[in-house]
Design a protein around this motif. Sequence first.
Motif, mmCIF file in Angstrom:
data_model
loop_
_atom_site.group_PDB
_atom_site.id
_atom_site.type_symbol
_atom_site.label_atom_id
_atom_site.label_comp_id
_atom_site.label_asym_id
_atom_site.label_seq_id
_atom_site.Cartn_x
_atom_site.Cartn_y
_atom_site.Cartn_z
ATOM 1 N N SER A 84 47.157 33.603 40.001
ATOM 2 C CA SER A 84 46.835 34.683 40.949
ATOM 3 C C SER A 84 45.335 34.941 41.006
ATOM 4 O O SER A 84 44.770 35.140 42.089
ATOM 5 C CB SER A 84 47.553 35.972 40.553
ATOM 6 N N LEU A 85 44.698 34.927 39.850
ATOM 7 C CA LEU A 85 43.253 35.142 39.809
ATOM 8 C C LEU A 85 42.519 34.006 40.518
ATOM 9 O O LEU A 85 41.560 34.247 41.259
ATOM 10 C CB LEU A 85 42.782 35.268 38.353
ATOM 11 N N ALA A 86 42.983 32.783 40.324
ATOM 12 C CA ALA A 86 42.357 31.637 40.998
ATOM 13 C C ALA A 86 42.487 31.760 42.516
ATOM 14 O O ALA A 86 41.518 31.514 43.249
ATOM 15 C CB ALA A 86 42.971 30.336 40.509
ATOM 16 N N VAL A 87 43.649 32.161 42.990
ATOM 17 C CA VAL A 87 43.836 32.360 44.433
ATOM 18 C C VAL A 87 42.858 33.414 44.944
ATOM 19 O O VAL A 87 42.226 33.241 45.997
ATOM 20 C CB VAL A 87 45.300 32.741 44.759
ATOM 21 N N PHE A 88 42.693 34.490 44.193
ATOM 22 C CA PHE A 88 41.737 35.526 44.581
ATOM 23 C C PHE A 88 40.312 34.960 44.629
ATOM 24 O O PHE A 88 39.556 35.233 45.562
ATOM 25 C CB PHE A 88 41.795 36.720 43.630
#
Length: 130
Positions: A84-88
């Motif tokens: 999720s952090l990578a997508v952000f």
Amino acid sequence: MYKQAAQAYQKTSQAAVSPRELEANLLMKAAARLQLIKDEWEESSLAEKDDALVYNRKLWSILVTSATSDESQLPQDIKNNIASLAVFVFKQTITVITTDDPQKINTLISINRAIAEGLRARAENADSTE
């Protein structure tokens, strides 16, 4: 350029104390490059801005691929959080590019520094328990 990032990751891993320390070092390097671009936004060429942002994106691509792989020992909730952090991070990178706003880089810099600090703390804790 992906090959270059992977080679840098591999080369640095040979000199690093631990994989966590390597990841922390690479995240701090990316944060420093982003900070430099932010500080010199008006004087930086589009290519220089793009290089810093691409380096960060490729680093995050490698990190998320490694962390979320079947071979990763991380718990599933941590894998999900990293994904999720990578997508952000990827979305924020697009925002920086499309808005041409140097203030938008602050988020990327902060994320990289915070994750690096966390990795270093975990590496130190692991070293002290051995």
